[in-house]
Every structure is written in structure tokens, then in C-alpha cells.
Design a protein around this motif. Structure first.
Motif, PDB file in Angstrom:
ATOM      1  N   VAL A   1       0.829  -1.209   0.000  1.00 46.15           N
ATOM      2  CA  VAL A   1       0.000   0.000   0.000  1.00 46.15           C
ATOM      3  C   VAL A   1       0.865   1.261   0.000  1.00 46.15           C
ATOM      4  O   VAL A   1       0.535   2.252  -0.662  1.00 46.15           O
ATOM      5  CB  VAL A   1      -0.958  -0.009   1.206  1.00 46.15           C
ATOM      6  CG1 VAL A   1      -1.589   1.371   1.408  1.00 46.15           C
ATOM      7  CG2 VAL A   1      -2.050  -1.056   0.995  1.00 46.15           C
ATOM      8  N   GLU A   2       1.983   1.244   0.708  1.00 49.20           N
ATOM      9  CA  GLU A   2       2.846   2.430   0.740  1.00 49.20           C
ATOM     10  C   GLU A   2       3.363   2.756  -0.666  1.00 49.20           C
ATOM     11  O   GLU A   2       3.411   3.926  -1.067  1.00 49.20           O
ATOM     12  CB  GLU A   2       4.014   2.224   1.696  1.00 49.20           C
ATOM     13  CG  GLU A   2       4.889   3.466   1.863  1.00 49.20           C
ATOM     14  CD  GLU A   2       6.013   3.269   2.862  1.00 49.20           C
ATOM     15  OE1 GLU A   2       6.812   4.206   3.037  1.00 49.20           O
ATOM     16  OE2 GLU A   2       6.097   2.184   3.473  1.00 49.20           O
ATOM     17  N   ALA A   3       3.739   1.731  -1.406  1.00 52.43           N
ATOM     18  CA  ALA A   3       4.204   1.957  -2.783  1.00 52.43           C
ATOM     19  C   ALA A   3       3.078   2.484  -3.654  1.00 52.43           C
ATOM     20  O   ALA A   3       3.287   3.372  -4.489  1.00 52.43           O
ATOM     21  CB  ALA A   3       4.753   0.656  -3.366  1.00 52.43           C
ATOM     22  N   LEU A   4       1.861   1.970  -3.457  1.00 55.31           N
ATOM     23  CA  LEU A   4       0.716   2.467  -4.220  1.00 55.31           C
ATOM     24  C   LEU A   4       0.459   3.932  -3.904  1.00 55.31           C
ATOM     25  O   LEU A   4       0.154   4.731  -4.800  1.00 55.31           O
ATOM     26  CB  LEU A   4      -0.523   1.627  -3.903  1.00 55.31           C
ATOM     27  CG  LEU A   4      -1.831   2.083  -4.563  1.00 55.31           C
ATOM     28  CD1 LEU A   4      -1.708   2.057  -6.083  1.00 55.31           C
ATOM     29  CD2 LEU A   4      -3.003   1.224  -4.102  1.00 55.31           C
ATOM     30  N   GLU A   5       0.584   4.300  -2.645  1.00 59.74           N
ATOM     31  CA  GLU A   5       0.377   5.698  -2.267  1.00 59.74           C
ATOM     32  C   GLU A   5       1.396   6.614  -2.950  1.00 59.74           C
ATOM     33  O   GLU A   5       1.060   7.706  -3.413  1.00 59.74           O
ATOM     34  CB  GLU A   5       0.467   5.861  -0.750  1.00 59.74           C
ATOM     35  CG  GLU A   5       0.200   7.276  -0.294  1.00 59.74           C
ATOM     36  CD  GLU A   5       0.319   7.444   1.212  1.00 59.74           C
ATOM     37  OE1 GLU A   5       0.259   8.602   1.682  1.00 59.74           O
ATOM     38  OE2 GLU A   5       0.481   6.427   1.922  1.00 59.74           O
ATOM     39  N   ILE A   6       2.643   6.173  -3.030  1.00 59.03           N
ATOM     40  CA  ILE A   6       3.682   6.953  -3.712  1.00 59.03           C
ATOM     41  C   ILE A   6       3.334   7.124  -5.188  1.00 59.03           C
ATOM     42  O   ILE A   6       3.447   8.217  -5.754  1.00 59.03           O
ATOM     43  CB  ILE A   6       5.047   6.267  -3.555  1.00 59.03           C
ATOM     44  CG1 ILE A   6       5.520   6.351  -2.100  1.00 59.03           C
ATOM     45  CG2 ILE A   6       6.090   6.879  -4.485  1.00 59.03           C
ATOM     46  CD1 ILE A   6       6.749   5.521  -1.798  1.00 59.03           C
TER      47      ILE A   6
ATOM     48  N   ALA B   1       7.405  -4.513  -8.469  1.00 63.25           N
ATOM     49  CA  ALA B   1       7.010  -3.155  -8.826  1.00 63.25           C
ATOM     50  C   ALA B   1       7.038  -2.251  -7.600  1.00 63.25           C
ATOM     51  O   ALA B   1       7.488  -1.103  -7.671  1.00 63.25           O
ATOM     52  CB  ALA B   1       5.627  -3.159  -9.448  1.00 63.25           C
ATOM     53  N   ALA B   2       6.581  -2.772  -6.463  1.00 66.77           N
ATOM     54  CA  ALA B   2       6.578  -1.984  -5.240  1.00 66.77           C
ATOM     55  C   ALA B   2       7.998  -1.672  -4.787  1.00 66.77           C
ATOM     56  O   ALA B   2       8.299  -0.552  -4.372  1.00 66.77           O
ATOM     57  CB  ALA B   2       5.826  -2.736  -4.144  1.00 66.77           C
ATOM     58  N   ALA B   3       8.873  -2.651  -4.881  1.00 68.44           N
ATOM     59  CA  ALA B   3      10.271  -2.444  -4.483  1.00 68.44           C
ATOM     60  C   ALA B   3      10.915  -1.374  -5.343  1.00 68.44           C
ATOM     61  O   ALA B   3      11.680  -0.529  -4.857  1.00 68.44           O
ATOM     62  CB  ALA B   3      11.046  -3.754  -4.577  1.00 68.44           C
ATOM     63  N   SER B   4      10.599  -1.375  -6.628  1.00 70.17           N
ATOM     64  CA  SER B   4      11.151  -0.377  -7.539  1.00 70.17           C
ATOM     65  C   SER B   4      10.649   1.020  -7.186  1.00 70.17           C
ATOM     66  O   SER B   4      11.419   1.989  -7.168  1.00 70.17           O
ATOM     67  CB  SER B   4      10.775  -0.721  -8.982  1.00 70.17           C
ATOM     68  OG  SER B   4      11.230   0.268  -9.879  1.00 70.17           O
TER      69      SER B   4
ATOM     70  N   ALA C   1      -1.482  -0.573 -13.180  1.00 69.13           N
ATOM     71  CA  ALA C   1      -1.370  -2.001 -13.516  1.00 69.13           C
ATOM     72  C   ALA C   1      -0.157  -2.704 -12.907  1.00 69.13           C
ATOM     73  O   ALA C   1      -0.255  -3.901 -12.584  1.00 69.13           O
ATOM     74  CB  ALA C   1      -1.387  -2.174 -15.031  1.00 69.13           C
ATOM     75  N   PRO C   2       1.003  -2.031 -12.731  1.00 70.44           N
ATOM     76  CA  PRO C   2       2.131  -2.761 -12.133  1.00 70.44           C
ATOM     77  C   PRO C   2       1.852  -3.266 -10.728  1.00 70.44           C
ATOM     78  O   PRO C   2       2.476  -4.232 -10.281  1.00 70.44           O
ATOM     79  CB  PRO C   2       3.249  -1.702 -12.118  1.00 70.44           C
ATOM     80  CG  PRO C   2       2.894  -0.755 -13.208  1.00 70.44           C
ATOM     81  CD  PRO C   2       1.393  -0.687 -13.182  1.00 70.44           C
ATOM     82  N   LEU C   3       0.902  -2.615 -10.022  1.00 69.72           N
ATOM     83  CA  LEU C   3       0.664  -2.970  -8.627  1.00 69.72           C
ATOM     84  C   LEU C   3      -0.642  -3.721  -8.391  1.00 69.72           C
ATOM     85  O   LEU C   3      -0.737  -4.508  -7.454  1.00 69.72           O
ATOM     86  CB  LEU C   3       0.671  -1.711  -7.748  1.00 69.72           C
ATOM     87  CG  LEU C   3       2.037  -1.072  -7.500  1.00 69.72           C
ATOM     88  CD1 LEU C   3       1.876   0.209  -6.697  1.00 69.72           C
ATOM     89  CD2 LEU C   3       2.957  -2.034  -6.766  1.00 69.72           C
ATOM     90  N   LEU C   4      -1.652  -3.485  -9.211  1.00 67.79           N
ATOM     91  CA  LEU C   4      -2.925  -4.157  -8.942  1.00 67.79           C
ATOM     92  C   LEU C   4      -3.794  -4.222 -10.188  1.00 67.79           C
ATOM     93  O   LEU C   4      -3.638  -3.428 -11.109  1.00 67.79           O
ATOM     94  CB  LEU C   4      -3.699  -3.455  -7.829  1.00 67.79           C
ATOM     95  CG  LEU C   4      -4.420  -2.143  -8.149  1.00 67.79           C
ATOM     96  CD1 LEU C   4      -5.552  -1.924  -7.154  1.00 67.79           C
ATOM     97  CD2 LEU C   4      -3.468  -0.960  -8.060  1.00 67.79           C
TER      98      LEU C   4
END
Length: 219
Positions: A14-19, A206-209, A185-188
């Protein structure tokens, strides 16, 4: 009318999605804490079942109430060809006595939920006013007990993308929502409500990136 798609994402991403959303939307996020009550009509209100949702915004200093009725979705060849759900929706601000009113009208409480998370509201292409909400959903163990809940989907959060539309411009709004979803799309996966597509197998990479990129950039 409104155009809507939904999906799920693992809480750890979720943190990566927020970014990603912060970069795409270009507006600050809004905190979200909503007590949702689903009411269904009793037999004295006719043969057709009716369902309304009462939403209490607990994020405000003085909780505010909204009543929402979601109608039927658009059907036919045109509806099948677009990737978002187009449905009718009526929403209105109401007073804190609204629950008592619906009980007097014969409605019964079906279930309660607590949604906690954040939301972004912004203007996208073609003037579409898109709202993205990301929230954990919990059910209440006791009546109206917002401090006594259990997660509905442990380890997962619900993502919903909505945009208001009309009979004249729904196709343009639907196209804008579909285009915006491609950026996520990369996350969900996002799809019409009721169509489960699961989590993205490569979401972790994708999130790590995204997390690595944000750590080297002044946001």
C-alpha cells in the motif's frame, strides 16, 4: 451516474501504491475513516428489495452523514464493451437522525463496516473527476462498536476508482478511468465490481522499484 472499478492489494504494498498515486494525482491525500451501515427494506415497502448505505465520516471533528443508493448497472452491448461498470447512484448529505428515520420507514440493519485508509480526488484527462480510495475493511463484532472490529480481508486492502458521469458523457468518463487504471497495472488489477481478478504476481517487484525510486527523490 458513476463509473467504477475495484481491486485488492496486499497491505505490504500500500505504501508503494500511495507513492504512485501521489505522483499521478498531484494532490495531497485525504485521510479516510468511514462507518458504513447497510440497510435493507422491509416487506411493507413493496415487493422490490431496496438497499441504502449510510456513511458516517468519522474523520471530521463533527461526524457527518451521507445516504447513498446505488441503482442498477448499464446493460447491453455498449456496457459489455467497456472495462468499467456504469451505474446509477444517488447521494445526499443528511442529519445525524437519518438512521432513526430509515428504521421508522421499515428498513432493517443488514451489516456494518468500518473503512480506514486514504483517498485522492483529482481531475484527470477529458475533465473526469476521479476519486481513488484505498482502505482496510473491517466488520463490527457488536452493534455500532467501531472500536471492536475484525478485518474482512486480513492482509488485503480494497482499492476503488470512481468518477461521476452522465448519460451524455459516460463513455468519455469510462475511457478516462480505464486509461488511469493502466498506470496502476504494475501494482494491482482493477475490474468491474463483482469480478475478482486477484493480486498482481509481480506486485512485489514493482513496489520495491517504486520504494527505491522514492527514496532517492525529493517528493
Amino acid at each position: 451516474m458513476e463509473c467504477v472499478v475495484q481491486g485488492i492489494i496486499e497491505t505490504q504494498h500500500v505504501e508503494a501504491l500511495e507513492i504512485l498515486l501521489q505522483g499521478l494525482c498531484g494532490v495531497p491525500r485525504d485521510h479516510l475513516k468511514v462507518h458504513e451501515l447497510c440497510l435493507k427494506s422491509g416487506p411493507n415497502l413493496g415487493s422490490e428489495a431496496s438497499e441504502v448505505r449510510l456513511l458516517c465520516d468519522l474523520q471530521q471533528s463533527e461526524p457527518s452523514w451521507t445516504v447513498r443508493h446505488v441503482g442498477g448497472s448499464m446493460r447491453g452491448a455498449g456496457a459489455d464493451q467497456i472495462s468499467v461498470l456504469v451505474r446509477t447512484m444517488v447521494e445526499s448529505k443528511v442529519s445525524k437522525n437519518v438512521l432513526r428515520l430509515f428504521y421508522l420507514l421499515g428498513y432493517k440493519l443488514d451489516h456494518e463496516l468500518l473503512r480506514v485508509g486514504f483517498a485522492f480526488t483529482f481531475t484527470f484527462q477529458r475533465g473526469a473527476q476521479i476519486t481513488v480510495t484505498v482502505s482496510s475493511v473491517s466488520k463490527m463484532l457488536k452493534l455500532h462498536a467501531i472500536d471492536d472490529t475484525v478485518p474482512v480481508t486480513p492482509g488485503m486492502q480494497v482499492v476503488e476508482v470512481t468518477a461521476p458521469a452522465s448519460a451524455e458523457n459516460y463513455s468519455e468518463v469510462a475511457a478516462a478511468v480505464s486509461l488511469f487504471c493502466e498506470y496502476l497495472a504494475p501494482l494491482l488489477h482493477l475490474s468491474k465490481p463483482g469480478v475478482s481478478t486477484g493480486v498482481v504476481p509481480t506486485a512485489a517487484a514493482a513496489a520495491a522499484s517504486l520504494m527505491s525510486y522514492s527514496g532517492n527523490t525529493n517528493m
